[in-house]
Design a protein around this motif. Structure first.
Motif, PDB file in Angstrom:
ATOM      1  N   ASN A  45       0.965  -1.161  -0.073  1.00 51.89           N
ATOM      2  CA  ASN A  45      -0.239   0.046   0.105  1.00 51.89           C
ATOM      3  C   ASN A  45       1.007   1.408  -0.028  1.00 51.89           C
ATOM      4  N   PRO A  46       1.359   1.484  -1.051  1.00 52.86           N
ATOM      5  CA  PRO A  46       2.134   2.780  -1.005  1.00 52.86           C
ATOM      6  C   PRO A  46       1.595   4.247  -0.813  1.00 52.86           C
ATOM      7  N   LYS A  47       2.114   4.827   0.060  1.00 51.76           N
ATOM      8  CA  LYS A  47       1.833   6.195   0.501  1.00 51.76           C
ATOM      9  C   LYS A  47       2.016   7.105  -0.398  1.00 51.76           C
ATOM     10  N   ALA A  48       1.428   8.338  -0.370  1.00 53.28           N
ATOM     11  CA  ALA A  48       2.038   9.591  -1.045  1.00 53.28           C
ATOM     12  C   ALA A  48       3.500   9.770  -0.878  1.00 53.28           C
ATOM     13  N   GLY A  49       4.214   9.935  -1.884  1.00 48.67           N
ATOM     14  CA  GLY A  49       5.600  10.276  -1.896  1.00 48.67           C
ATOM     15  C   GLY A  49       6.383   9.188  -1.828  1.00 48.67           C
ATOM     16  N   ASP A  50       5.605   7.849  -2.057  1.00 48.30           N
ATOM     17  CA  ASP A  50       6.425   6.568  -2.380  1.00 48.30           C
ATOM     18  C   ASP A  50       6.584   6.121  -3.685  1.00 48.30           C
ATOM     19  N   GLY A  51       6.329   7.050  -4.636  1.00 46.92           N
ATOM     20  CA  GLY A  51       6.376   6.987  -6.186  1.00 46.92           C
ATOM     21  C   GLY A  51       5.505   5.749  -6.263  1.00 46.92           C
ATOM     22  N   CYS A  52       5.899   4.865  -7.333  1.00 50.05           N
ATOM     23  CA  CYS A  52       5.109   3.652  -7.712  1.00 50.05           C
ATOM     24  C   CYS A  52       5.096   2.442  -6.539  1.00 50.05           C
ATOM     25  N   GLY A  53       6.064   2.884  -5.389  1.00 50.80           N
ATOM     26  CA  GLY A  53       6.182   1.805  -4.298  1.00 50.80           C
ATOM     27  C   GLY A  53       7.027   0.669  -4.570  1.00 50.80           C
ATOM     28  N   TYR A  54       8.273   0.857  -5.256  1.00 52.74           N
ATOM     29  CA  TYR A  54       9.186  -0.094  -5.286  1.00 52.74           C
ATOM     30  C   TYR A  54      10.379   0.055  -4.178  1.00 52.74           C
ATOM     31  N   VAL A  55      10.669  -1.058  -3.558  1.00 54.44           N
ATOM     32  CA  VAL A  55      11.785  -0.837  -2.623  1.00 54.44           C
ATOM     33  C   VAL A  55      12.773  -2.004  -2.858  1.00 54.44           C
TER      34      VAL A  55
END
Length: 72
Positions: A34-44
């Motif tokens: 569940n990516p948050k605002a500011g996490d971009g597309c959410g890749y880590v």
């Protein structure tokens, strides 16, 4: 114990993974559920916490934008 480095895009995550692998650091590219605002597309990148300082240093010096770092 592990931690994640938020990189935002799949391209940056893959670039960082390959760069770190050249230094013998094994990471895993994954996506935040569940990516948050500011996490971009959410890749880590997930990595062992013992390599944390070295990984951040390598990525900073290579110009890869780190959006955040969190312990798991």
């Amino acid at each position: 114990m592990s931690f994640v480095i938020k990189l935002g895009s799949i391209t940056n995550a893959q670039r960082a993974h390959k760069l770190l692998l050249k230094d013998g650091i094994i990471t895993k590219v994954s996506r935040l559920p569940n990516p948050k605002a500011g996490d971009g597309c959410g890749y880590v990148l997930k990595a062992n916490v013992k390599d944390k300082t070295k990984i951040i240093h390598i990525l900073d010096n290579s110009g890869i934008n780190i959006l955040g770092v969190e312990d798991e």
